[in-house]
Each structure stands twice: as structure tokens, then as C-alpha cells.
Design an enzyme around this catalytic site. Structure first.
Site, PDB file in Angstrom:
ATOM      1  N   ARG A 126      57.134  23.482 -14.721  1.00 18.17           N
ATOM      2  CA  ARG A 126      57.216  24.859 -13.979  1.00 18.17           C
ATOM      3  C   ARG A 126      56.652  25.878 -14.796  1.00 18.17           C
ATOM      4  O   ARG A 126      57.100  26.136 -15.989  1.00 18.17           O
ATOM      5  CB  ARG A 126      58.810  24.937 -13.541  1.00 18.17           C
ATOM      6  CG  ARG A 126      59.062  26.507 -13.062  1.00 18.17           C
ATOM      7  CD  ARG A 126      60.345  26.509 -12.430  1.00 18.17           C
ATOM      8  NE  ARG A 126      60.409  26.009 -11.225  1.00 18.17           N
ATOM      9  CZ  ARG A 126      61.276  26.033 -10.091  1.00 18.17           C
ATOM     10  NH1 ARG A 126      62.313  26.941 -10.564  1.00 18.17           N
ATOM     11  NH2 ARG A 126      61.164  25.574  -9.229  1.00 18.17           N
ATOM     12  N   HIS A 144      54.187  25.434  -4.756  1.00 24.04           N
ATOM     13  CA  HIS A 144      55.142  24.823  -5.025  1.00 24.04           C
ATOM     14  C   HIS A 144      55.172  23.474  -4.238  1.00 24.04           C
ATOM     15  O   HIS A 144      55.934  23.426  -3.116  1.00 24.04           O
ATOM     16  CB  HIS A 144      56.425  25.559  -4.478  1.00 24.04           C
ATOM     17  CG  HIS A 144      57.647  25.300  -5.227  1.00 24.04           C
ATOM     18  ND1 HIS A 144      57.865  24.143  -5.943  1.00 24.04           N
ATOM     19  CD2 HIS A 144      59.013  25.842  -5.071  1.00 24.04           C
ATOM     20  CE1 HIS A 144      59.162  24.124  -6.143  1.00 24.04           C
ATOM     21  NE2 HIS A 144      59.938  24.908  -5.547  1.00 24.04           N
ATOM     22  N   GLN A 204      58.228  21.369  -3.043  1.00 25.04           N
ATOM     23  CA  GLN A 204      59.286  22.115  -2.143  1.00 25.04           C
ATOM     24  C   GLN A 204      58.394  21.790  -0.850  1.00 25.04           C
ATOM     25  O   GLN A 204      59.150  21.449   0.297  1.00 25.04           O
ATOM     26  CB  GLN A 204      59.009  23.511  -2.459  1.00 25.04           C
ATOM     27  CG  GLN A 204      60.050  24.395  -1.541  1.00 25.04           C
ATOM     28  CD  GLN A 204      61.586  23.698  -1.629  1.00 25.04           C
ATOM     29  OE1 GLN A 204      62.162  24.017  -2.716  1.00 25.04           O
ATOM     30  NE2 GLN A 204      62.260  23.768  -0.533  1.00 25.04           N
ATOM     31  N   ASP A 247      61.468  32.947   2.494  1.00 25.42           N
ATOM     32  CA  ASP A 247      61.834  32.657   1.216  1.00 25.42           C
ATOM     33  C   ASP A 247      62.046  34.134   0.478  1.00 25.42           C
ATOM     34  O   ASP A 247      61.791  35.002   1.198  1.00 25.42           O
ATOM     35  CB  ASP A 247      60.519  32.017   0.397  1.00 25.42           C
ATOM     36  CG  ASP A 247      60.873  31.699  -1.011  1.00 25.42           C
ATOM     37  OD1 ASP A 247      61.840  31.636  -1.519  1.00 25.42           O
ATOM     38  OD2 ASP A 247      59.661  31.670  -1.645  1.00 25.42           O
ATOM     39  N   CYS A 252      63.837  27.719   0.896  1.00 28.44           N
ATOM     40  CA  CYS A 252      63.879  26.905  -0.504  1.00 28.44           C
ATOM     41  C   CYS A 252      65.007  26.878  -1.235  1.00 28.44           C
ATOM     42  O   CYS A 252      65.273  26.155  -1.783  1.00 28.44           O
ATOM     43  CB  CYS A 252      62.333  26.869  -0.885  1.00 28.44           C
ATOM     44  SG  CYS A 252      62.222  28.504  -1.595  1.00 28.44           S
ATOM     45  N   ARG A 279      64.529  17.571  -1.807  1.00 28.49           N
ATOM     46  CA  ARG A 279      63.880  17.520  -2.971  1.00 28.49           C
ATOM     47  C   ARG A 279      63.766  16.328  -3.778  1.00 28.49           C
ATOM     48  O   ARG A 279      62.976  15.563  -4.345  1.00 28.49           O
ATOM     49  CB  ARG A 279      64.302  18.787  -3.660  1.00 28.49           C
ATOM     50  CG  ARG A 279      63.866  20.185  -3.049  1.00 28.49           C
ATOM     51  CD  ARG A 279      62.295  20.472  -3.148  1.00 28.49           C
ATOM     52  NE  ARG A 279      61.874  20.222  -4.502  1.00 28.49           N
ATOM     53  CZ  ARG A 279      62.101  21.294  -5.381  1.00 28.49           C
ATOM     54  NH1 ARG A 279      62.241  22.563  -5.075  1.00 28.49           N
ATOM     55  NH2 ARG A 279      61.414  21.207  -6.670  1.00 28.49           N
TER      56      ARG A 279
HETATM   57  N1   CP Z   1      63.668  25.705  -4.582  1.00 30.46           N
HETATM   58  C1   CP Z   1      63.392  25.634  -5.825  1.00 30.46           C
HETATM   59  O1   CP Z   1      62.529  25.178  -6.435  1.00 30.46           O
HETATM   60  O2   CP Z   1      64.632  25.675  -6.603  1.00 30.46           O
HETATM   61  P1   CP Z   1      64.982  26.034  -8.048  1.00 30.46           P
HETATM   62  O3   CP Z   1      64.264  27.287  -8.276  1.00 30.46           O
HETATM   63  O4   CP Z   1      66.453  26.103  -8.355  1.00 30.46           O
HETATM   64  O5   CP Z   1      64.452  24.893  -8.933  1.00 30.46           O
HETATM   65  N1  NVA Z   2      58.828  32.044  -4.364  1.00 30.82           N
HETATM   66  C1  NVA Z   2      60.310  31.442  -5.276  1.00 30.82           C
HETATM   67  C2  NVA Z   2      60.486  30.341  -4.978  1.00 30.82           C
HETATM   68  C3  NVA Z   2      61.645  29.935  -5.808  1.00 30.82           C
HETATM   69  C4  NVA Z   2      62.083  28.530  -5.711  1.00 30.82           C
HETATM   70  C5  NVA Z   2      59.726  32.064  -6.604  1.00 30.82           C
HETATM   71  O1  NVA Z   2      58.429  31.890  -7.051  1.00 30.82           O
HETATM   72  O2  NVA Z   2      60.477  32.713  -7.475  1.00 30.82           O
END
Ligand code: CP
Ligand code: NVA
Length: 312
Positions: free
Chosen positions: A108, A135, A138, A230, A270, A298
Site C-alpha cells: 500500500r 484499489h 477493494q 467513499d 469501502c 476483502r
Molecule cells: N477499505 C480499506 O482498504 O480499508 P483500510 O484502509 O482499513 O485497509
Molecule cells: N479513497 C480512500 C480509500 C480508503 C480505503 C483513500 O485512499 O484514503
């Protein structure tokens, strides 16, 4: 249970755009099998997953870690700041070295190029666990959730409403591949990336999916099967928070907005949610909400992805 043979074996999962419809269906099929298994399915006995995080996470970290344990393997959490990466070691060297220790990497990151570089310079599969651009895990879990609730993806009408961000991008790629129709509804200034829109629209031509970029919240959710939202401010974009709140207020998913959709519509997010901003408490906790199913899926989807990328 055995891991089915797949063209995914040995590859990385960086974007849903890179997947064929056969590969997407293989992920859904194995996900369903793993989810309904009554015996432990230790498909990845002894395998090691390295998990690099430059940003915080609840779902991604815990679902990958629990998932690899359930499959008989082990997960190693690697905070990017605690790696030499945080002191300037290159992504390429990090990828080459980790490839000597672990079997698969999940990362990530902020810049999308960091995940593609890990995949390029490493010799093991890399899974994108969220970048500023995409993502995909997701998106795959969300499509699995729609499939479970609606029985199909083809010709489902979905509206993503809010900020045109990484989650919206992966949903666009997913919808285009599976023949789902998707409105992405944002105020001017919050539109999804033009390049992603173009690529998704090109994919959509092959499947009959309609991808529309629109601005009117009420019109865009009229009679839809799925409403998705989101956070308005994604991780790393906190400086834009005040401006985003002003621009996006009319795009809040609340009871009045949901009433325009089909009676049996599902509402998705999400998570994490900023309750009272992009979604109200009574909607996120209400009868249309499937947010916890998405979170659960997930783990199931990622178990299938890890198994297919690693193979037997
Ligand atoms: N939806 C998601 O990716 O959540 P986190 O940021 O908690 O991993
Ligand atoms: N769009 C959000 C998703 C978090 C899971 C972010 O990137 O923070």
C-alpha cells in the site's frame, strides 16, 4: 481443495484493467469455494506474505494477515518507515531483496509507480493493496458482494457518487470488464482521472458496459441497483479537506438521496466512513447497507487472489 490452474499464476495484481474476464471469474469462483468451505483450506501451507504499508489500514492489513494464516501461511507486516526504504533504499533493491525471503508481496503506497516498480524489479507476485490511483482488491471484493446480493453483475446499474478517487477508478475498470453500467457522479473538480476514464470506456465497448461521468446526484441514482460512496478526502490529500467538504456536500448519500434508487438497492462503502460527511449514520447502518459484507469479502477475495497468483 486444490488451487485451479490459472493464467494468473506467477503474475502480479496491480490493476483490474490487467485482468481478463476469465481471470476475474476464476477469482470469484475460488472466492465462493473458499468462503463456503467447511474444512480448513490450507492451500498456501508454509508460504510467506510480506505486507508493506506506507499508509494506515484496518481492513487491508487484517484481512490479508488473517487470510494468509487461514491458508496455512504467514504474514509479515512491514511499516515502510521502519524499512530502509524510509531512509532512501530504492524500491528496486527492496523488491530484489524481499524476493529472496518471501513468496508474495502486498503493498500500500502513495505513488502508484512504487507498486509497479516492486512488481517490475521483484521476482515474485505483487498485490496492490491501494495506491493513490487504484484499489483493485477493494473493487474485486465489491463486485463479489454485488454478485452475492444481486445474483449477477452484467447489466447491473451502479452509481458511484462523491470524489473521483482510487476506489472509483478500480470500480470503473471492474464494471467495464464485467458488463456492469456505472455512473461516476462528482462535482466539477473531483472527476476521476481522464486516462482511467478513457481506458475503462475502451474496455466497456467490448462488454456493452456504459461508463458515464456525470454531475447531478439525484438524476444519477434514479432507479439504480447499487449506490457506492467513499471518503471525500483520501489518505495523503488532507490539505484539500475543507475545499472538498464544500464541493461535495450536495453529493452526500443520505436517506433522501437513496429514496431515488430502486427499492431493493444496496448501498456500498469501502470503509472507513466519515459518518456525517459522504454518508449519514442512518444509511450506513440502514437496511440497504452491505458495507460489512464488503469488508468481509476483502478477506475471501484476497485469499483467492493469493492462491491463484502463487499456484500449486
Ligand atoms: N477499505 C480499506 O482498504 O480499508 P483500510 O484502509 O482499513 O485497509
Ligand atoms: N479513497 C480512500 C480509500 C480508503 C480505503 C483513500 O485512499 O484514503
Amino acid at each position: 481443495m486444490k488451487i485451479p490452474s490459472s493464467t494468473l499464476t506467477g503474475k502480479s495484481l496491480i490493476s483490474i484493467h490487467d485482468l481478463s474476464i476469465e481471470e476475474i471469474n476464476q477469482v470469484f469462483d475460488l472466492t465462493a469455494a473458499l468462503k463456503s468451505a467447511t474444512e480448513p483450506t490450507r492451500l498456501l501451507e508454509g508460504k510467506i506474505l510480506g505486507m508493506i504499508f506506507e499508509k494506515p489500514s484496518t481492513r487491508t492489513r487484517v484481512s490479508f494477515e488473517a487470510g494468509i494464516y487461514q491458508l496455512g501461511g504467514t504474514g509479515i507486516f512491514l511499516n515502510a518507515n521502519d524499512l530502509q526504504l524510509g531512509r532512501g533504499e530504492t524500491i528496486a533493491d527492496t523488491a530484489r531483496v524481499l524476493s529472496r525471503y518471501v513468496d508474495i508481496i502486498m503493498a500500500r503506497t502513495f505513488e502508484h509507480s512504487k507498486v509497479t516498480d516492486l512488481a517490475q524489479y521483484g521476482t515474485i507476485p505483487v498485490i496492490n493493496g491501494l495506491t493513490d490511483l487504484l484499489h483493485p482488491c477493494q473493487g474485486m471484493a465489491d463486485m463479489m458482494t454485488i454478485l452475492e446480493h444481486k445474483g449477477r453483475l452484467k447489466n447491473i446499474q451502479m452509481t458511484y457518487i462523491g470524489d473521483g478517487n482510487n476506489v472509483a477508478h478500480s470500480l470503473m475498470f471492474g464494471a467495464a470488464k464485467v458488463g456492469m453500467h456505472l455512473n461516476v457522479t462528482t462535482p466539477p473538480g473531483c472527476e476521476p482521472d481522464e486516462k482511467i476514464v478513457k481506458m475503462a470506456k475502451a474496455d466497456a465497448e467490448a462488454t456493452g458496459s456504459r461508463i458515464n461521468i456525470t454531475t447531478d446526484p439525484v438524476k444519477s441514482v434514479k432507479d439504480v441497483d447499487v449506490i457506492y460512496t467513499d471518503v471525500w478526502t483520501s489518505m495523503g490529500q488532507e490539505k484539500d479537506n475543507d475545499a472538498k467538504i464544500k464541493m461535495l456536500q450536495p453529493y452526500q448519500v443520505n436517506t433522501a438521496l437513496v429514496k431515488n434508487a430502486k427499492d431493493d438497492c444496496i448501498v456500498m462503502h469501502c470503509l472507513p466512513a466519515h459518518r456525517g460527511e459522504e454518508i449519514t449514520d442512518n444509511v450506513v447502518d440502514g437496511p440497504h447497507s452491505v458495507v460489512l459484507d464488503e469488508a468481509e469479502n476483502r478477506m475471501h477475495v484476497q485469499k483467492a487472489i493469493m492462491a491463484l497468483l502463487l499456484g500449486n
